[in-house]
Design a protein around this motif. Structure first.
Motif, PDB file in Angstrom:
ATOM      1  N   PHE A  95       0.832  -1.201   0.000  1.00 39.19           N
ATOM      2  CA  PHE A  95       0.000   0.000   0.000  1.00 39.19           C
ATOM      3  C   PHE A  95       0.868   1.254   0.000  1.00 39.19           C
ATOM      4  CE2 PHE A  95      -2.507  -3.146   2.580  1.00 39.19           C
ATOM      5  CZ  PHE A  95      -3.423  -3.453   1.578  1.00 39.19           C
ATOM      6  N   GLY A 171     -16.735   2.194  -5.352  1.00 44.07           N
ATOM      7  CA  GLY A 171     -15.336   1.963  -4.995  1.00 44.07           C
ATOM      8  C   GLY A 171     -14.479   1.623  -6.198  1.00 44.07           C
ATOM      9  N   GLU A 172     -13.433   0.857  -5.940  1.00 44.84           N
ATOM     10  CA  GLU A 172     -12.461   0.522  -6.985  1.00 44.84           C
ATOM     11  C   GLU A 172     -11.812  -0.810  -6.634  1.00 44.84           C
ATOM     12  OE1 GLU A 172      -9.697   3.604  -8.944  1.00 44.84           O
ATOM     13  OE2 GLU A 172      -8.380   2.545  -7.534  1.00 44.84           O
ATOM     14  N   GLU A 197      -7.230  -6.013  -4.464  1.00 50.52           N
ATOM     15  CA  GLU A 197      -7.360  -4.916  -3.509  1.00 50.52           C
ATOM     16  C   GLU A 197      -8.657  -4.190  -3.805  1.00 50.52           C
ATOM     17  OE1 GLU A 197      -5.624  -0.505  -3.196  1.00 50.52           O
ATOM     18  OE2 GLU A 197      -4.038  -2.018  -2.965  1.00 50.52           O
ATOM     19  N   THR A 199     -11.153  -0.851  -2.598  1.00 51.32           N
ATOM     20  CA  THR A 199     -11.396   0.355  -1.801  1.00 51.32           C
ATOM     21  C   THR A 199     -12.880   0.701  -1.907  1.00 51.32           C
ATOM     22  OG1 THR A 199     -10.751   1.756  -3.675  1.00 51.32           O
ATOM     23  CG2 THR A 199      -9.066   1.275  -2.034  1.00 51.32           C
ATOM     24  N   ARG A 201     -15.748   3.694  -0.992  1.00 55.07           N
ATOM     25  CA  ARG A 201     -15.949   5.087  -0.615  1.00 55.07           C
ATOM     26  C   ARG A 201     -16.802   5.172   0.654  1.00 55.07           C
ATOM     27  NH1 ARG A 201     -16.381   5.626  -6.363  1.00 55.07           N
ATOM     28  NH2 ARG A 201     -18.672   5.653  -6.291  1.00 55.07           N
ATOM     29  N   ASP A 221      -7.839  -3.814   5.725  1.00 51.70           N
ATOM     30  CA  ASP A 221      -6.617  -3.050   5.989  1.00 51.70           C
ATOM     31  C   ASP A 221      -6.917  -1.749   6.711  1.00 51.70           C
ATOM     32  OD1 ASP A 221      -3.788  -2.101   5.557  1.00 51.70           O
ATOM     33  OD2 ASP A 221      -4.862  -0.623   4.338  1.00 51.70           O
ATOM     34  N   ARG A 222      -7.985  -1.094   6.307  1.00 48.10           N
ATOM     35  CA  ARG A 222      -8.283   0.242   6.848  1.00 48.10           C
ATOM     36  C   ARG A 222      -9.787   0.424   6.957  1.00 48.10           C
ATOM     37  NH1 ARG A 222      -5.703   4.462   3.134  1.00 48.10           N
ATOM     38  NH2 ARG A 222      -7.575   4.146   1.860  1.00 48.10           N
ATOM     39  N   ASN A 251     -19.321  -0.071   3.485  1.00 50.31           N
ATOM     40  CA  ASN A 251     -18.500   0.782   4.342  1.00 50.31           C
ATOM     41  C   ASN A 251     -19.447   1.704   5.103  1.00 50.31           C
ATOM     42  OD1 ASN A 251     -16.800   2.609   5.550  1.00 50.31           O
ATOM     43  ND2 ASN A 251     -15.947   3.440   3.652  1.00 50.31           N
ATOM     44  N   GLU A 256     -12.839   6.468   3.784  1.00 46.38           N
ATOM     45  CA  GLU A 256     -12.613   5.371   2.846  1.00 46.38           C
ATOM     46  C   GLU A 256     -12.140   4.118   3.583  1.00 46.38           C
ATOM     47  OE1 GLU A 256     -10.649   5.653  -1.371  1.00 46.38           O
ATOM     48  OE2 GLU A 256      -9.067   5.062   0.034  1.00 46.38           O
ATOM     49  N   ARG A 258     -10.477   0.037   3.039  1.00 47.11           N
ATOM     50  CA  ARG A 258      -9.678  -0.728   2.080  1.00 47.11           C
ATOM     51  C   ARG A 258      -9.502  -2.152   2.587  1.00 47.11           C
ATOM     52  NH1 ARG A 258      -4.297   2.111   0.565  1.00 47.11           N
ATOM     53  NH2 ARG A 258      -3.750   1.582   2.726  1.00 47.11           N
TER      54      ARG A 258
END
Length: 327
Positions: A95, A171-172, A197, A199, A201, A221-222, A251, A256, A258
């Motif tokens: 990351f 997200g992505e 991975e 992510t 929003r 992760d986050r 989320n 954000e 991840r």
């Protein structure tokens, strides 16, 4: 399948101090990490969720280390001297930061954020991993994939791939292995696998079409992510058995989130995992250890690392026993 929140039942089992906590909410098993020193005398601490007391694999994924974000000026960063591997593939994903990789294939490569480095050990390889002087914050995951019996003695190999960002509704995704959200990684695998991975929003919900033959693991992760209405927090690895054709991730926070999504068909071979080796018997491991200690050509040599290689630890006093994906 989404389980309505009104019928979620939580069953939490607390382990002894030597093991982590496993929580089961609905159909999601939550594996909590344990802290492990990595890399010998200059060890950095990582958070390990696989192998776990109650689950050893998710698909062929057999090892999940999660580290950072670490201030390298304080932690010293990563400095893992040359060490061997057998019977597996290593998957490096960052990351932030940068890691210098050297191996006995002669590959000298940099691991950078958003770029996949996959090394196949096969019958034997050795490599070193060192964070570069340019790194200020080191943050990423180190993953292993178990090779099936018919391929575990294959030749050494290395692949580098930079996945494109795939927009999601909320997200992505960056798909580094397998297929997800209409994108397929060109990197070959020896069993059906997924690695990406994700992510999300703030306050977003993302529904992903997945292979119902796969079991899945979501490493947060986050932030916080709801998987099948089950909250997973940073460091948690949530496991879902095969069956669902979609995964819904939410989320619920204003920042954000991840995560790393892993998947694969259940890997039903019995494995012996010890130190950096994967085999099928105690004898496999003892043979690999003896070869490494004797500087056998089986593993080759790493050129350019400024130091000694790591010696293997002593084998335990009792024979190592093969184990399946669930203990």
């Amino acid at each position: 399948m989404i389980i309505p929140s009104c019928i979620i039942v939580e069953n939490r089992t607390t382990r002894q101090a030597k093991g982590p906590i496993v929580s089961t909410v609905s159909t999601v098993d939550i594996l909590s990490p344990r802290d492990v020193p990595l890399g010998g005398p200059r060890a950095m601490t990582v958070r390990r969720t696989l192998p776990h007391r109650d689950r050893r694999l998710i698909g062929a994924w057999c090892f999940v280390d999660h580290y950072g974000p670490d201030d390298v000026a304080r932690s010293g960063g990563m400095d893992v001297a040359p060490h061997p591997h057998t019977g597996l593939q290593t998957v490096s994903w960052l990351f932030s930061g940068e890691i210098e990789h050297r191996d006995s294939l002669g590959v000298h490569a940099l691991v950078r954020p958003g770029e996949l480095n996959l090394m196949s050990a096969g019958h034997g390889i050795c490599h070193s991993e060192v964070s570069t002087p340019a790194t200020t914050v080191l943050h990423g995951v180190q993953l292993w994939v178990a090779l099936p019996e018919e391929h575990r003695h294959s030749a050494r190999d290395f692949h580098h791939h930079v996945p494109r960002p795939v927009p999601l509704d909320g997200g992505e995704a960056r798909v580094f292995l397998g297929t997800l959200a209409g994108d397929t990684s060109p990197v070959p695998t020896f069993t059906p696998l997924l690695g990406a991975e994700l992510t999300l929003r703030p306050h977003a919900t993302v529904t992903l079409t997945v292979d119902p033959a796969f079991e899945h693991g979501l490493l947060v992760d986050r932030g916080t992510i709801l998987l099948a209405d089950t909250p997973l927090h940073a460091g948690d690895l949530g496991h879902l058995s095969p069956g669902p054709t979609t995964l819904t991730l939410t989320n619920p926070t204003p920042t954000e989130a991840r995560a790393i999504l892993l998947g694969g068909t259940p890997f039903d071979e019995q494995l012996v995992m010890w130190w950096n080796f994967i085999g099928r018997s105690h004898e496999d491991i003892a043979e690999a250890r003896a070869a490494w200690q004797a500087a056998s050509p089986r593993f080759g040599a790493v050129e350019g690392y400024p130091g000694d290689r790591l010696p293997a630890p002593e084998l335990p006093g009792t024979p190592l026993k093969p184990r399946g994906r669930v203990r």
